[in-house]
Design an enzyme around this catalytic site. Structure first.
Site, mmCIF file in Angstrom:
data_model
loop_
_atom_site.group_PDB
_atom_site.id
_atom_site.type_symbol
_atom_site.label_atom_id
_atom_site.label_comp_id
_atom_site.label_asym_id
_atom_site.label_seq_id
_atom_site.Cartn_x
_atom_site.Cartn_y
_atom_site.Cartn_z
ATOM 1 N N CYS A 85 -12.248 -5.885 29.237
ATOM 2 C CA CYS A 85 -11.403 -5.577 28.069
ATOM 3 C C CYS A 85 -10.959 -6.826 27.313
ATOM 4 O O CYS A 85 -10.412 -6.726 26.216
ATOM 5 C CB CYS A 85 -10.194 -4.758 28.496
ATOM 6 S SG CYS A 85 -10.650 -3.256 29.338
ATOM 7 N N HIS A 130 -4.963 -5.273 22.932
ATOM 8 C CA HIS A 130 -5.887 -4.321 23.555
ATOM 9 C C HIS A 130 -5.162 -2.999 23.786
ATOM 10 O O HIS A 130 -4.033 -2.970 24.287
ATOM 11 C CB HIS A 130 -6.391 -4.911 24.882
ATOM 12 C CG HIS A 130 -7.109 -3.930 25.739
ATOM 13 N ND1 HIS A 130 -8.102 -3.108 25.249
ATOM 14 C CD2 HIS A 130 -6.974 -3.621 27.056
ATOM 15 C CE1 HIS A 130 -8.551 -2.348 26.234
ATOM 16 N NE2 HIS A 130 -7.879 -2.636 27.330
ATOM 17 N N ASN A 164 -8.513 4.141 25.731
ATOM 18 C CA ASN A 164 -8.836 2.736 25.983
ATOM 19 C C ASN A 164 -10.348 2.550 25.826
ATOM 20 O O ASN A 164 -11.119 3.045 26.644
ATOM 21 C CB ASN A 164 -8.368 2.388 27.404
ATOM 22 C CG ASN A 164 -8.737 0.979 27.830
ATOM 23 O OD1 ASN A 164 -9.553 0.316 27.203
ATOM 24 N ND2 ASN A 164 -8.157 0.525 28.918
HETATM 25 O O1 UT7 Z 1 -8.006 -2.097 30.175
HETATM 26 C C1 UT7 Z 1 -7.241 -2.097 31.333
HETATM 27 C C2 UT7 Z 1 -7.517 -0.791 32.013
HETATM 28 N N1 UT7 Z 1 -6.529 -0.266 32.864
HETATM 29 C C3 UT7 Z 1 -5.253 0.035 32.524
HETATM 30 O O2 UT7 Z 1 -4.759 -0.244 31.477
HETATM 31 C C4 UT7 Z 1 -4.468 0.802 33.544
HETATM 32 C C5 UT7 Z 1 -3.026 0.396 33.645
HETATM 33 N N2 UT7 Z 1 -2.308 1.385 34.405
HETATM 34 C C6 UT7 Z 1 -1.854 2.535 33.856
HETATM 35 O O3 UT7 Z 1 -2.041 2.748 32.663
HETATM 36 C C7 UT7 Z 1 -1.086 3.495 34.711
HETATM 37 O O4 UT7 Z 1 -0.938 2.947 36.000
HETATM 38 C C8 UT7 Z 1 -1.764 4.905 34.832
HETATM 39 C C9 UT7 Z 1 -1.684 5.610 33.488
HETATM 40 C C10 UT7 Z 1 -3.223 4.768 35.268
HETATM 41 C C11 UT7 Z 1 -1.032 5.764 35.861
HETATM 42 O O5 UT7 Z 1 0.346 5.836 35.499
HETATM 43 P P1 UT7 Z 1 1.467 5.572 36.611
HETATM 44 O O6 UT7 Z 1 2.761 5.765 35.942
HETATM 45 O O7 UT7 Z 1 1.176 4.225 37.226
HETATM 46 O O8 UT7 Z 1 1.225 6.760 37.620
HETATM 47 P P2 UT7 Z 1 0.911 6.712 39.194
HETATM 48 O O9 UT7 Z 1 -0.486 6.235 39.445
HETATM 49 O O10 UT7 Z 1 2.049 6.020 39.874
HETATM 50 O O11 UT7 Z 1 0.997 8.243 39.543
HETATM 51 C C12 UT7 Z 1 2.210 8.981 39.449
HETATM 52 C C13 UT7 Z 1 1.945 10.416 39.862
HETATM 53 C C14 UT7 Z 1 1.179 10.533 41.182
HETATM 54 O O12 UT7 Z 1 1.650 11.703 41.839
HETATM 55 P P3 UT7 Z 1 2.761 11.602 43.001
HETATM 56 O O13 UT7 Z 1 2.141 10.722 44.041
HETATM 57 O O14 UT7 Z 1 3.978 10.987 42.352
HETATM 58 O O15 UT7 Z 1 2.937 13.011 43.405
HETATM 59 C C15 UT7 Z 1 -0.250 10.737 40.747
HETATM 60 O O16 UT7 Z 1 -1.000 11.444 41.720
HETATM 61 O O17 UT7 Z 1 1.110 11.042 38.883
HETATM 62 C C16 UT7 Z 1 -0.062 11.583 39.509
HETATM 63 N N3 UT7 Z 1 -1.172 11.461 38.573
HETATM 64 C C17 UT7 Z 1 -1.445 12.381 37.625
HETATM 65 N N4 UT7 Z 1 -0.880 13.559 37.338
HETATM 66 C C18 UT7 Z 1 -1.392 14.254 36.305
HETATM 67 C C19 UT7 Z 1 -2.058 10.410 38.446
HETATM 68 N N5 UT7 Z 1 -2.905 10.667 37.429
HETATM 69 C C20 UT7 Z 1 -2.552 11.867 36.924
HETATM 70 C C21 UT7 Z 1 -3.047 12.640 35.855
HETATM 71 N N6 UT7 Z 1 -2.425 13.835 35.595
HETATM 72 N N7 UT7 Z 1 -4.095 12.252 35.110
#
Ligand code: UT7
Length: 330
Positions: free
Chosen positions: A111, A255, A285
């Site tokens: 990225c 980005h 993204n």
């Molecule tokens: O170019 C660089 C590329 N990468 C990035 O920019 C990624 C950077 N990271 C992020 O954008 C965020 O970490 C994410 C959007 C990927 C995830 O957001 P988060 O606030 O870090 O969520 P999390 O991974 O801590 O998950 C929170 C909860 C979990 O459930 P529990 O364990 O709290 O019950 C996940 O299982 O949300 C759940 N979850 C979802 N629920 C619905 C994870 N993905 C999803 C989803 N829909 N798509």
């Protein structure tokens, strides 16, 4: 000598896929995706390819710049999702747009790749080795996404953006780039060619004892923390080198990974979010393509005026991150 951006172009796939449509194929929902990322829909390729989108964005940028393909002496494409391993996307673009006089190669810094390609172009111009360069960021990430992994599939989109960089008298604009290969494990996508598993020496054609996973794998929280910590520091480092303050910057073109990341970076820099334009709601993204697609939207939307001071910043797999300062000159 230095390069100035003479023109911009973008090309997005026709097919828009909104969060509701994703919720029909995986355990997610529109509210979660909007709240955690800001993304509402993304464009995904159907008939388009990385090469076709690159060529289309390039042609639009050339038209915008008023430069003929024959005057282009270099094409740099930043991508992690080429149609083919060989030839490079840059060579395929050259053929499509008829830029017969160009030297062509691809760049991979994930990225951060558009910035890496832009800086490479600037260095060639500074060295007197090129005068008119097409810099393209293009991705078909939908081919690298595991469509059963809701942690990554909701984030990414496809598209291409391009700029024409033209040599002018003047000082090389300031840029900073960083990499930390030791943290590469937080965002990966394995290649089928890893090791020697498909050669006779490695156990026979196609043999894969390790269970090859061809998709993007990510520790989202680690990437999030890395981005909100390193990008503001990197922008501060850049501005210090330019002798500028964040208050003097008209627009921060970052980005487009996640609205919460962009907002956190604005907060850490103590700057108003209105100077951090975003279009990730529409496109998700798009990795290498996100900065040039946004630049093209700003340019064609009349938001860029001569003399404006811009900071471009990217971050992603590698890990890699970087920022570039430029003054809008057309
Ligand atoms: O170019 C660089 C590329 N990468 C990035 O920019 C990624 C950077 N990271 C992020 O954008 C965020 O970490 C994410 C959007 C990927 C995830 O957001 P988060 O606030 O870090 O969520 P999390 O991974 O801590 O998950 C929170 C909860 C979990 O459930 P529990 O364990 O709290 O019950 C996940 O299982 O949300 C759940 N979850 C979802 N629920 C619905 C994870 N993905 C999803 C989803 N829909 N798509």
């Amino acid at each position: 000598m230095r390069g100035i951006i003479k023109g911009t172009g973008a090309c997005l796939p026709k097919r828009a896929v909104d969060n509701h449509e994703l919720a029909r194929i995986m355990d997610t929902n529109d509210e979660w995706i909007r709240e955690r990322t800001g993304i509402v829909r993304r464009r995904l390729i159907s008939e388009e390819t990385t090469v076709s989108m690159s060529a289309c964005a390039a042609e639009r940028a050339l038209e915008n710049a008023g430069i003929e393909p024959g005057a282009i002496d270099m094409i740099l494409v930043s991508t992690v999702s080429s149609n083919a391993v060989l030839p490079s996307t840059a060579c395929a673009v050259q053929e499509r747009i008829g830029a017969a006089n160009a030297v062509c190669f691809d760049v991979n810094a994930a990225c951060t790749g558009f910035l890496a390609a832009l800086n490479t172009g600037q260095a060639y111009i500074h060295a007197g080795m090129a005068r008119n360069i097409l810099i393209i960021g293009a991705e078909s990430l939908s081919n690298l996404v595991n469509w059963t992994d809701r942690g990554t599939a909701i984030l990414f989109g496809d598209g291409a953006g391009a700029v024409v960089l033209t040599a002018e008298e003047g000082e090389l604009p300031v840029a900073v780039m960083h990499s930390d290969g030791a943290k590469g494990g937080v965002l990966t996508c394995r290649s089928p060619f890893e090791g020697s598993r498909s050669s006779p020496a490695g156990g026979g054609a196609g043999a894969d004892p390790s269970g090859y996973e061809p998709f993007i794998q990510m520790n989202g929280q680690e990437v999030f923390k890395f981005a909100v910590r390193q990008v503001p520091r990197c922008i501060e480092e850049l501005l210090e080198k330019c002798g500028r303050t964040p208050e003097e910057i008209d627009l921060f073109v970052l980005h487009q990974a996640n609205a919460r990341i962009v907002e956190a970076i604005a907060r850490r820099l103590k700057q108003d979010i209105s100077r951090f334009p975003m279009n990730l709601m529409e496109y998700g993204n798009t990795s290498s393509a996100s900065i040039p697609i946004l630049l093209d939207e700003l340019n064609r939307g009349g938001r860029l005026r001569k003399g404006m001071k811009l900071v471009l910043a990217g971050f992603g797999a590698g890990l890699t991150w970087g920022a570039a300062y430029l003054e809008w000159e057309v």
